[in-house]
Design a protein around this motif. Structure first.
Motif, mmCIF file in Angstrom:
data_model
loop_
_atom_site.group_PDB
_atom_site.id
_atom_site.type_symbol
_atom_site.label_atom_id
_atom_site.label_comp_id
_atom_site.label_asym_id
_atom_site.label_seq_id
_atom_site.Cartn_x
_atom_site.Cartn_y
_atom_site.Cartn_z
ATOM 1 N N TYR A 319 36.323 40.084 29.837
ATOM 2 C CA TYR A 319 34.967 40.738 30.420
ATOM 3 C C TYR A 319 35.426 41.282 31.709
ATOM 4 N N GLN A 320 36.684 41.268 32.242
ATOM 5 C CA GLN A 320 37.092 41.704 33.426
ATOM 6 C C GLN A 320 36.048 41.201 34.717
ATOM 7 N N ARG A 321 35.884 39.835 34.580
ATOM 8 C CA ARG A 321 34.808 39.489 35.696
ATOM 9 C C ARG A 321 35.712 39.085 36.897
ATOM 10 N N PHE A 322 36.966 38.939 36.722
ATOM 11 C CA PHE A 322 37.688 38.734 38.128
ATOM 12 C C PHE A 322 38.520 39.760 38.550
ATOM 13 N N TRP A 323 38.138 40.942 38.602
ATOM 14 C CA TRP A 323 38.726 42.116 39.070
ATOM 15 C C TRP A 323 38.806 42.102 40.710
ATOM 16 N N ARG A 324 38.026 41.345 41.515
ATOM 17 C CA ARG A 324 38.103 41.162 42.728
ATOM 18 C C ARG A 324 39.260 40.286 43.127
ATOM 19 N N GLY A 325 39.894 39.256 42.159
ATOM 20 C CA GLY A 325 40.762 38.217 42.352
ATOM 21 C C GLY A 325 40.515 37.219 41.730
ATOM 22 N N THR A 326 41.322 36.286 41.259
ATOM 23 C CA THR A 326 41.421 35.097 40.515
ATOM 24 C C THR A 326 41.111 34.087 41.518
ATOM 25 N N PRO A 327 40.189 33.094 41.316
ATOM 26 C CA PRO A 327 39.980 32.156 42.341
ATOM 27 C C PRO A 327 41.035 30.934 41.885
#
Length: 522
Positions: A319-327
């Motif tokens: 779902y590409q929810r972490f395109w800002r970066g992976t926690p």
């Protein structure tokens, strides 16, 4: 005319019913038994009320009345009815009879009491369990529970009640009291009502809104967000990872009259269930109090992992929810925030989320994600709350408000409400004035009425994007709201006078002591 039963009557009666378990079983366990029995009693009493109405309408024709009952909100089979269970309270297999009754109730109402995945809401509770003690103790407890619910003040027929929302109120009352008793485990199923009210007001949804809580617990925050709309025109959606808590949320919705709510069971990050086709469902408002700094929220490093199961990796999230970066693996806060932002409508969706303060300033991957959300211009407000508001943790938390329809306003509002609370024995509380103070300041900001800089000394500040950038995108509240309290100046001359006075008094006490010692021949 019979006196109508009030909210207080019911609250007192259901709380007394908990005495059956108190002292011998943990509240985080026995809450499920009491709340399930309240649900069964409610459905049974509503059934009886409706049956009497139909019987009167059809001049005592039982067959016609029974036919009409098949079209009611819930079907209650005979062996699922509270009265049947009560009549069998002395049976040696009473636990088994209750379980069978619950199973039949779910089967008779599959469209309501089953999840889309085929899980019935009572599948995580077992009245025949050894958790309730050995056979003798268990039977005594269950008999007492049935006796407790068979009293006049727990006659839950709508025609006997003072208002329509009393049952939902009693359910919320129980959950809140269980939370204060359950200590650390309480945070898993309950957000304090004042915090829920605050978030619901800050994200106030318009009529027609879709509202979601992706970590809904027993759904208290989600219900508050719905009630804040001010009309019946909204839809509620939630997801909860814990099976027992998911069942509480489903019951909570029915008891509040939200029959069309969609509450799914599953892990929101690894397995989001609220979807339209293959895409994540979008919402006007997304609110949540996710677990603080959840460890092992994402990829599981297990070489022996069963390859037949779908292993989740945030790096390749479909779902590409972490395109800002992976926690980071050990802190899932930004995973939940990223999910919430991605499921809010672009151009208008609002997000209100409770976070630990570390989210505001921690570096590395979290710092990068935070920077991206600020550069995206969707962060609207950072609100610091008092310590000890939440069950199970004394740490102070903050609320972040994101607005995907912020557009031309590049500023961010900072509020330090950490000193605004009423002290309680176990928990601090926000009162109505504290909530209104925060909400009024936020509304003025979102209406464009506040200038940049200090809004209210030691309480609120409007920061520009440039200021936040200069602070390396650190959102720690004291960087913006000056909370420094100057200590009163010390008057040296006055202090010296006080010291001189005390020395004179000390000398006279010593003389007095010497006198007594001499008299005693010391």
């Amino acid at each position: 005319m019979t006196k109508k039963i009030t909210q207080k009557d019911i609250n007192d009666a259901v709380w007394k019913a908990c005495d059956t378990f108190r002292g011998s079983i943990d509240p985080s366990i026995y809450k499920d038994y009491v709340l399930t029995m309240l649900f069964v009693k409610y459905l049974s009493d509503v059934h009886d009320d409706k049956y009497e109405t139909h019987l009167a309408k059809y001049n005592g024709d039982k067959e016609r009345a029974k036919r009409a009952m098949k079209h009611e909100r819930f079907v209650v089979p005979e062996q699922s009815h509270f009265n049947y269970l009560y009549e069998h309270r002395n049976e040696l297999n009473i636990g088994e009879l209750i379980d069978i009754g619950l199973e039949d109730l779910v089967e008779a109402n599959r469209d309501k009491l089953y999840s889309e995945d085929g899980a019935g809401i009572f599948q995580n509770i077992n009245f025949n369990s050894s958790v309730l003690g050995d056979t003798k103790d268990k039977n005594t407890r269950l008999k007492n529970l049935l006796l407790d619910f068979n009293i006049e003040t727990l006659d839950l027929r709508p025609s006997h009640l003072e208002g329509t929302d009393i049952i939902g109120g009693a359910y919320m009352f129980l959950i809140e009291n269980f939370a204060s008793d359950a200590g650390k485990k309480a945070g898993e199923f309950f957000t304090p009502k004042e915090v829920s009210t605050l978030i619901a007001k800050l994200t106030k949804s318009k009529p027609g809104s879709r509202i979601c809580d992706p970590t809904c617990g027993s759904a208290s925050l989600l219900i508050k967000a719905g009630e804040e709309v001010g009309s019946d025109n909204f839809s509620l959606y939630g997801q909860e990872a814990n099976g027992s808590t998911w069942a509480l949320a489903v019951m909570n919705m029915f008891l509040h009259g939200f029959d069309k709510a969609t509450i799914r069971w599953g892990d929101t990050i690894r397995n989001p269930k609220l979807k339209e086709g293959d895409a994540l469902m979008k919402f006007d408002t997304v609110v949540a109090n996710p677990p603080f700094s959840l460890d092992k929220w994402g990829k599981i490093d297990d070489k022996e992992e069963n390859k037949s199961s779908d292993s989740f990796d945030p790096e390749t999230d479909k779902y590409q929810r972490f395109w800002r970066g992976t926690p980071p693996k050990s802190k899932g806060d930004w995973a939940f925030i990223s999910h919430m932002i991605e499921t809010a409508y672009e151009g208008k969706g609002k997000v209100g989320v409770v976070v630990p303060h570390g989210v505001l300033f921690r570096g590395t991957s979290e710092g990068k994600i935070r920077q991206k959300t600020i550069e995206e211009n969707i962060l609207e407000a950072v609100i610091g709350l008092p310590a000890n508001l939440f069950f199970g943790t004394g740490i102070p938390a903050a609320i972040l408000i994101f607005n995907r329809g912020k557009f031309n306003n590049n500023n961010v509002l900072f509020i330090d409400a950490s000193k605004q609370y009423d002290s309680g024995k176990n928990q601090n509380r926000l009162n109505e004035n504290h909530i209104n103070h925060i909400v009024d300041t936020y509304r003025q900001f979102s209406d464009g009425k506040l200038q940049t800089g200090i809004v209210e000394d030691k309480f609120s500040y409007v920061a520009t994007f440039e200021e936040i950038q200069e602070n390396d995108f650190n959102l720690n509240i004291p960087r913006y709201v000056d909370t420094f309290e100057e200590e009163a100046e010390v008057d040296i001359a006055e202090v010296q006078k006080e010291i001189d006075k005390l020395e004179v008094e000390l000398k006279s006490v010593q003389i007095e002591m010497d006198k007594y010692l001499k008299e005693l021949g010391a």
